[in-house]
Structure formats: C-alpha cells, structure tokens
Design a protein around this motif. Structure first.
Motif, PDB file in Angstrom:
ATOM      1  N   ILE A   5      51.536  44.962  42.800  1.00 40.45           N
ATOM      2  CA  ILE A   5      51.518  43.916  43.749  1.00 40.45           C
ATOM      3  C   ILE A   5      51.532  44.525  45.158  1.00 40.45           C
ATOM      4  O   ILE A   5      50.753  44.042  46.120  1.00 40.45           O
ATOM      5  N   TYR A   6      52.117  45.694  45.394  1.00 43.01           N
ATOM      6  CA  TYR A   6      52.049  46.547  46.553  1.00 43.01           C
ATOM      7  C   TYR A   6      50.588  46.836  46.989  1.00 43.01           C
ATOM      8  O   TYR A   6      50.162  46.412  48.144  1.00 43.01           O
ATOM      9  N   ASP A   7      49.786  47.505  46.100  1.00 44.84           N
ATOM     10  CA  ASP A   7      48.420  47.922  46.578  1.00 44.84           C
ATOM     11  C   ASP A   7      47.723  46.589  46.741  1.00 44.84           C
ATOM     12  O   ASP A   7      46.799  46.593  47.709  1.00 44.84           O
ATOM     13  N   GLY A   8      48.017  45.543  45.793  1.00 40.29           N
ATOM     14  CA  GLY A   8      47.041  44.278  46.055  1.00 40.29           C
ATOM     15  C   GLY A   8      47.382  43.605  47.379  1.00 40.29           C
ATOM     16  O   GLY A   8      46.365  43.304  47.970  1.00 40.29           O
ATOM     17  N   ALA A   9      48.637  43.596  47.840  1.00 41.91           N
ATOM     18  CA  ALA A   9      48.845  42.975  48.843  1.00 41.91           C
ATOM     19  C   ALA A   9      48.360  43.724  50.229  1.00 41.91           C
ATOM     20  O   ALA A   9      47.945  43.189  51.202  1.00 41.91           O
ATOM     21  N   ARG A  10      48.478  44.967  50.119  1.00 39.34           N
ATOM     22  CA  ARG A  10      47.795  45.889  51.103  1.00 39.34           C
ATOM     23  C   ARG A  10      46.371  45.617  51.287  1.00 39.34           C
ATOM     24  O   ARG A  10      45.700  45.731  52.434  1.00 39.34           O
ATOM     25  N   GLU A  11      45.768  45.640  50.222  1.00 35.60           N
ATOM     26  CA  GLU A  11      44.281  45.556  50.250  1.00 35.60           C
ATOM     27  C   GLU A  11      43.726  44.045  50.111  1.00 35.60           C
ATOM     28  O   GLU A  11      42.657  43.949  50.302  1.00 35.60           O
ATOM     29  N   GLY A  12      44.550  43.160  50.250  1.00 35.91           N
ATOM     30  CA  GLY A  12      44.138  41.800  50.241  1.00 35.91           C
ATOM     31  C   GLY A  12      43.411  41.213  49.072  1.00 35.91           C
ATOM     32  O   GLY A  12      42.625  40.254  49.058  1.00 35.91           O
ATOM     33  N   THR A  13      43.832  41.846  47.740  1.00 38.82           N
ATOM     34  CA  THR A  13      43.185  41.482  46.698  1.00 38.82           C
ATOM     35  C   THR A  13      43.956  40.744  45.805  1.00 38.82           C
ATOM     36  O   THR A  13      43.768  40.431  44.488  1.00 38.82           O
ATOM     37  N   LEU A  14      45.251  40.437  46.272  1.00 43.71           N
ATOM     38  CA  LEU A  14      45.884  39.445  45.323  1.00 43.71           C
ATOM     39  C   LEU A  14      45.626  38.067  45.445  1.00 43.71           C
ATOM     40  O   LEU A  14      45.715  37.776  46.664  1.00 43.71           O
ATOM     41  N   ASP A  15      45.697  37.230  44.517  1.00 43.84           N
ATOM     42  CA  ASP A  15      45.300  35.827  44.439  1.00 43.84           C
ATOM     43  C   ASP A  15      46.736  35.206  43.966  1.00 43.84           C
ATOM     44  O   ASP A  15      47.255  35.310  42.997  1.00 43.84           O
ATOM     45  N   ARG A  16      46.965  33.771  44.635  1.00 46.52           N
ATOM     46  CA  ARG A  16      48.252  33.270  44.423  1.00 46.52           C
ATOM     47  C   ARG A  16      47.806  32.487  43.129  1.00 46.52           C
ATOM     48  O   ARG A  16      48.544  32.531  42.217  1.00 46.52           O
ATOM     49  N   TYR A  17      46.575  32.071  43.107  1.00 41.18           N
ATOM     50  CA  TYR A  17      46.377  30.933  41.983  1.00 41.18           C
ATOM     51  C   TYR A  17      45.391  31.590  41.139  1.00 41.18           C
ATOM     52  O   TYR A  17      44.179  32.068  41.603  1.00 41.18           O
ATOM     53  N   TRP A  18      45.463  31.868  39.958  1.00 34.73           N
ATOM     54  CA  TRP A  18      44.524  32.492  38.961  1.00 34.73           C
ATOM     55  C   TRP A  18      44.466  31.897  37.641  1.00 34.73           C
ATOM     56  O   TRP A  18      45.188  31.268  37.124  1.00 34.73           O
ATOM     57  N   HIS A  19      43.312  32.406  37.021  1.00 32.33           N
ATOM     58  CA  HIS A  19      43.160  31.985  35.565  1.00 32.33           C
ATOM     59  C   HIS A  19      43.100  33.031  34.772  1.00 32.33           C
ATOM     60  O   HIS A  19      42.535  34.375  35.074  1.00 32.33           O
ATOM     61  N   ALA A  20      43.136  32.922  33.227  1.00 30.29           N
ATOM     62  CA  ALA A  20      42.943  33.870  32.362  1.00 30.29           C
ATOM     63  C   ALA A  20      42.475  33.314  31.204  1.00 30.29           C
ATOM     64  O   ALA A  20      42.875  32.163  30.972  1.00 30.29           O
ATOM     65  N   LEU A  21      41.556  33.973  30.515  1.00 30.49           N
ATOM     66  CA  LEU A  21      41.057  33.687  29.093  1.00 30.49           C
ATOM     67  C   LEU A  21      41.384  34.627  27.954  1.00 30.49           C
ATOM     68  O   LEU A  21      41.003  35.837  28.192  1.00 30.49           O
ATOM     69  N   LEU A  22      42.086  34.337  27.043  1.00 29.49           N
ATOM     70  CA  LEU A  22      42.393  35.286  25.832  1.00 29.49           C
ATOM     71  C   LEU A  22      41.704  34.788  24.684  1.00 29.49           C
ATOM     72  O   LEU A  22      41.906  33.884  24.118  1.00 29.49           O
ATOM     73  N   LEU A  23      40.987  35.804  23.900  1.00 26.50           N
ATOM     74  CA  LEU A  23      40.473  35.503  22.523  1.00 26.50           C
ATOM     75  C   LEU A  23      40.983  36.770  21.619  1.00 26.50           C
ATOM     76  O   LEU A  23      41.317  37.675  22.114  1.00 26.50           O
ATOM     77  N   LYS A  24      41.506  35.971  20.483  1.00 30.53           N
ATOM     78  CA  LYS A  24      42.091  37.124  19.545  1.00 30.53           C
ATOM     79  C   LYS A  24      41.748  36.731  18.184  1.00 30.53           C
ATOM     80  O   LYS A  24      41.780  35.492  17.726  1.00 30.53           O
TER      81      LYS A  24
END
Lengths: 140, 455
Positions: B431-450
């Motif tokens: 979180i810290y690194d993402g916030a510093r680098e501007g790479t954190l997104d509030r809304y996001w999606h994930a797809l899992l297959l298993k």
C-alpha cells in the motif's frame, strides 16, 4: 361416472403405493445393539459423527451406501441434506482432521451383511431383510 | 524479551527432515493412487484421501494473492493427502501433508498441515492433541480445501489470506464434544490452547508489516543519527534497504468454538474466539548519508534491531448458515481487537453475506459481498489520509460472483469474478509503495480460475 371413480381409486392406490414404496427407508442395526428406538435427531448426530456410543457405551458403527436412490432418500429424510451435501460434510471432516467417514457399500445386500456381522453397526435399506438377523430401529 | 529463545518452525530445520517428508508424501500419493476405490479409499481402519488444485489469478490493478497478479499468474496451487486410522474404538490418529504455492509463499514445499491423535471418551467429551486446525468462523479449517465450497476465494473480509499462517492451525490440545439439547437441537463446543508457528514470516502479511515498519521507522532513525553525529537533521538521508531475521512467536494462544444446531433443519449458528499474545522481532537495514558536525560527508549502513509484544485482546467471529433445498445462505461477522503496544488499542472488523445455489447435479452458482475496515471506528479512511495515503486504504469491499462445475465426482472447475473497492487488505508495504508511486487503484477487478481433482 363409474369409470372416473375407478380411475380415481386406481390413481390414488398407485400413488399411495408408489409414495410408500419409494419413501420407505428402514433403519437397521446389529441385533445386539441395546437401543431399539432412536430419535430422528440421534440418527442425524450418528451420521454426522457427533454421537458415537450406544446407551450402554459401546461403539456405534454407522455405514452407508455409496450412492443411489436409497442413499439419497435416507440422507434427505434423516439428515435434511442431499447426497452431495452429505459427501461434502465428510470431506470437510476428513481433510480438517475432524473424523473419518462412515464405511460405505455398493449394494444394500453388502451393507446388510456388514450390519448383521458387526457389533454396534447401524445402517439402512429399502427393505427389511428376512435372511439376515438384524434389528429394525424405530425412529421417533 | 529474550530474542534467542525464539523458536520458529523447528520441524523444517534440516534437509533430512524435508527429504523424509517428501518421501512420506510421495508414498501416501502412491498408496492412494493404487487403490481401486474412487471415493475415500478404505482399507480396513485406514483411510487415505487426497486432492490437487491449480488456479489462475489475474487482476486489473493492485495485486491479489500473488505479486504481479495484474499480469496473470499460475502461482496458485495446493496438493494434499491425508492418512487416518482407528487403532482402537475411541482413538483416531492421522496426518495431512500439504504443499502449496501462492506467489512468494509456499513454493510447493511439503509441510504437515495437521497431525495428531483424537481420543473420544464420550460424545460430550473428547481430546485432541498435536497440530490441530484452528476453529475460526465456520470455514477457516477448510480454507485450503477447494472442493468444500462454491467460491474460489473465501470472503477476505473474514478469512484474510494474508493472515492464513496465523489462523491456520495451533500446536497444543483441545477439548471438544457434542451435547444434545432435547427439543432445542444440539450444541458443539471446542476449547483449545497451544502455540502458533508462522512458517515464513518474511512473506505475506507479516513480511509486509515488517517492511512497512521499516519504512515508517526511517524518520525517527534519521533524527537519532543526526543527534549522534551532531548533524543537522535536514542533512541526514535515510534509505530503507530491507528486513532480515524476521521472527513471530506466539507463546500461548487459546480460544473456543461454539455451534448451536437448533431444531430447524439446515440451520446452524456459531461463534469462535481467539485470545493470546505474540512477539515480533527482526532487523532493519538502512543506508545513511549525512554531513557530520565537522562538515565531512559520511555514508554508511546501519542495522536496527526491533522487538515488541502485542496482545490479541479478542478475535471474535459470529456465524450463521442456513441450507434449504439447493440454496445455502451464510453470513459472518469478525471483530479483532488488538493491543498494538505504544500505538494503543485498535479494533478491525469484517463481515459478509453469501448465497449459493446448486442448480443441478453439476452446476452451482454463488455470490457474496464482503466489507473490511482496518479501523472499525473510521469507515471513511481518515486515518489513512492523516498518513498521506488515499482514503480508500481505509476499507475494502468485495462483490463476488462464482460458478462451480462438477465435471464428475472427482473433478471440478471454478470461475470467479471480483469487483473490489478499496485496498485495505493489501499488504502494508505494498500500500505504501503503491501510494508513493501512484499505482494504487481504488476500483479494480479480479478473475480467478481453479480446477481441483480429489479422491
């Protein structure tokens, strides 16, 4: 009118026979078990691994059929589950170290023979066997 | 605290032990494979069972379960086998080996998932000893067993995968039993105490926490060094290099699980609680540049040792589950009160509601919505903003749709879609690194297959 009455009577007879035949599941136990009557909830606890002793402290050995309509009807009637949910329950118990599933059999004849020969065993069948000495358990 | 007394994962110390475990694991697989039974292998009083799962995870941003999940990853699998036996009527012994890979964690190293003995004296009293799966909510004990549920990933708001090592199993003993309540159904209880081993505190939640602690400690260390060298604090540059010698030690942890099955078919209600304390220690490395009191530039590295104790005041989970025909509904609420030493006491909370429908013999569909707040009294993320982080670090909301296809009784395939709002369950340093680098997104999606095969 008479035909209608006859038809209705026949339909009622067949329906009642069919329902009675398909839904009749007999709980059977080794002839030496001390309890000849059990509550439905006790059956559920036995088959979920929560009740493991007869009233005299001897071990209950529950057994099941691997699959089929008799097995499905039993778990539905006494455990309020379908066969898949019953299977998942025991997989969870096995893989989390909570217990081992009941021994299972391919046919009712094999199951009845095991119940007849094994002290403390309890099982079920769609008929009451005449050839093997087992006790029918009355369920309240 | 005496750091040298800390003992982490003694059973994985030697290569010989690892080889032995691998051999036993392979033997169990061979025994299982050689049996003709298609379901649970039954050999008199010996039961052998096993499973293997392979997953794929991809996200639109941030990361879920594995590093660089946004690029897609197959580093998501589990293989396990169980052997159990009844030496006597009342005694059961067993062991389960598990190997898993989840990003940086596991790497398919075989370890003992649970092992021990279970003596059931009466229905109302039994005792288990050994390494025992820890009861937390209704589903924690089976969290690695994919075939037990419709969803791929259990609701993270209650079953945070980052805390898996912490809540997976304890080494100690438990008392358990079942009490019939006549017309009120029946009641199950389990009381346990023991210690917890964290197999790899370098990764996951603990690794992220150590990393974030190192980053946050840079400024106080800069002030301390400026004081030591008589330098102006503005001339001191401190760069965090990394952490080493991470140890997490739980001296004694205890808890209980209580489940009431009322005389309503398909309904069960329960609660679990965990209480205890843990100790953390590690070393942080920093690269330091400064101009000393004589005006000379200095560059050097410094290692800073850290240790502290924390209390888990109470980790409560309240659970309800109702099954009616093909429908299963479940809801759980988790509250975790933790004394964080100098930082005071914090309570985090998470909850979810889930609905599954088995439409026919081979298809099951499910959905759940879960919410997690790291600060139960701050649902808007004010604490994060005060630390210079985005407010959506203060929550994580997860809407999930799952599909499970049972190809046959021994194989299943699952697909699952997540729509997420917030990043509160991501690792601290990420979180810290993402916030510093501007790479954190509030809304996001994930797809899992298993897919899972089991016997």
């Amino acid at each position: 009118m008479r035909y209608i009455k006859n038809f209705a009577f026949m339909a009622l007879f067949l329906a009642s026979g069919a329902i009675g035949w398909s839904a009749e599941i007999f709980v059977l136990a080794n002839k030496n078990v001390p309890d000849k009557t059990l509550e439905r909830e006790s059956i559920e606890r036995i088959y979920l691994g929560k009740k493991s002793q007869w009233s005299d402290g001897t071990r209950i050995v529950p057994v099941v059929l691997k699959s089929g309509p008799t097995h499905s009807a039993f778990v539905k009637k006494f455990l309020d589950r379908d066969a898949s949910q019953f299977s998942t329950f025991w997989k969870q118990a096995v893989f989390t170290g909570r217990g081992m599933p009941p021994k299972s059999f391919e046919t009712e004849a094999e199951l009845i023979e095991f119940v007849s020969d094994t002290p403390g065993a309890i099982g079920y069948a769609s008929f009451i066997p005449m050839s093997k000495p087992v006790s029918r358990i009355a369920v309240k | 605290m005496v750091v040298s007394n800390i003992r982490v994962l003694p059973i994985f110390r030697t290569r010989a032990t690892k080889r032995w475990e691998t051999l036993v694991f392979a033997l169990c697989i061979l025994i299982a494979a050689s049996t003709r039974q298609t379901a649970f292998a039954q050999m008199q009083n010996l039961y052998v069972s096993g499973f293997a799962s392979q997953g794929f995870v991809t996200t639109s941003a941030n990361q879920l379960l594995v590093d660089r999940s946004s690029k897609g990853s197959f580093e998501y699998n589990e293989v396990g086998t169980t052997v159990q036996a009844n030496p006597t009527d009342r005694l059961r012994v067993g062991i389960q080996f598990l190997a898993r890979d989840l990003g940086l964690e596991g790497n398919n190293q075989v370890y003992i998932d649970w092992a021990g003995g279970d003596y059931q004296w009466r229905d109302y009293l039994g005792v288990r000893v050994g390494k025992i799966k820890l009861p937390l909510g209704f589903y924690n004990q089976g969290r690695d067993i994919d075939m037990l549920r419709t969803c791929v990933l259990l609701p993270q708001s209650v079953y945070n995968e980052g805390l898996r090592d912490f809540v997976l199993a304890h080494e100690g003993m438990s008392l358990y039993g079942n009490l019939p309540l006549r017309k009120s159904g029946y009641f199950d209880y389990e009381l346990w105490c023991g210690t917890l081993n964290i197999p790899n505190p370098k990764n996951g939640f603990w690794g992220g926490s150590f990393g974030l602690g190192g980053v946050n400690s840079a400024y106080p260390i800069a002030l301390q060094i400026a004081n030591e060298y008589g330098a102006d604090s503005s001339s001191v540059s401190v760069e965090y290099l990394g952490s080493s010698d991470e140890k997490v030690f739980f001296p004694v942890v205890y808890g209980g699980a209580f489940t009431w099955s009322p005389p309503v078919p398909g309904l069960r209600l329960g609660t679990t609680v965990i209480v205890g304390e843990f100790e953390l220690s590690n070393s942080w490395q920093y690269a330091i540049s400064l101009i000393d009191s004589n005006g000379n530039p200095r560059d050097f590295t410094r290692q800073v040792h850290y240790n502290d104790e924390f209390d888990i005041d109470q980790m409560w989970t309240f659970s309800g589950e109702y099954t009616w025909r093909c429908l299963t509904a479940a809801a759980e609420f988790n509250s975790n009160v933790m004394n964080e030493g100098n930082s005071g006491t914090n309570r985090e909370e998470g909850y979810y509601g889930m609905l599954n429908c088995r439409t026919n013999k081979w298809l099951t569909c499910g959905a759940y919505y879960g919410i997690y707040y790291p600060r139960a009294n701050d649902h808007r993320g004010h604490f994060a903003v005060e630390q210079g982080l985005p407010d959506y670090v203060g929550w994580e909301k997860d809407l999930v749709l799952s599909t499970r296809i049972d190809v046959n009784p021994n194989m299943m395939v699952k697909a699952e879609y997540h729509y997420l709002d917030g990043v509160a369950l991501r690792e601290g340093q990420v979180i810290y690194d993402g916030a510093r680098e501007g790479t954190l997104d509030r809304y996001w999606h994930a797809l899992l297959l298993k897919t899972t095969v089991h016997f």
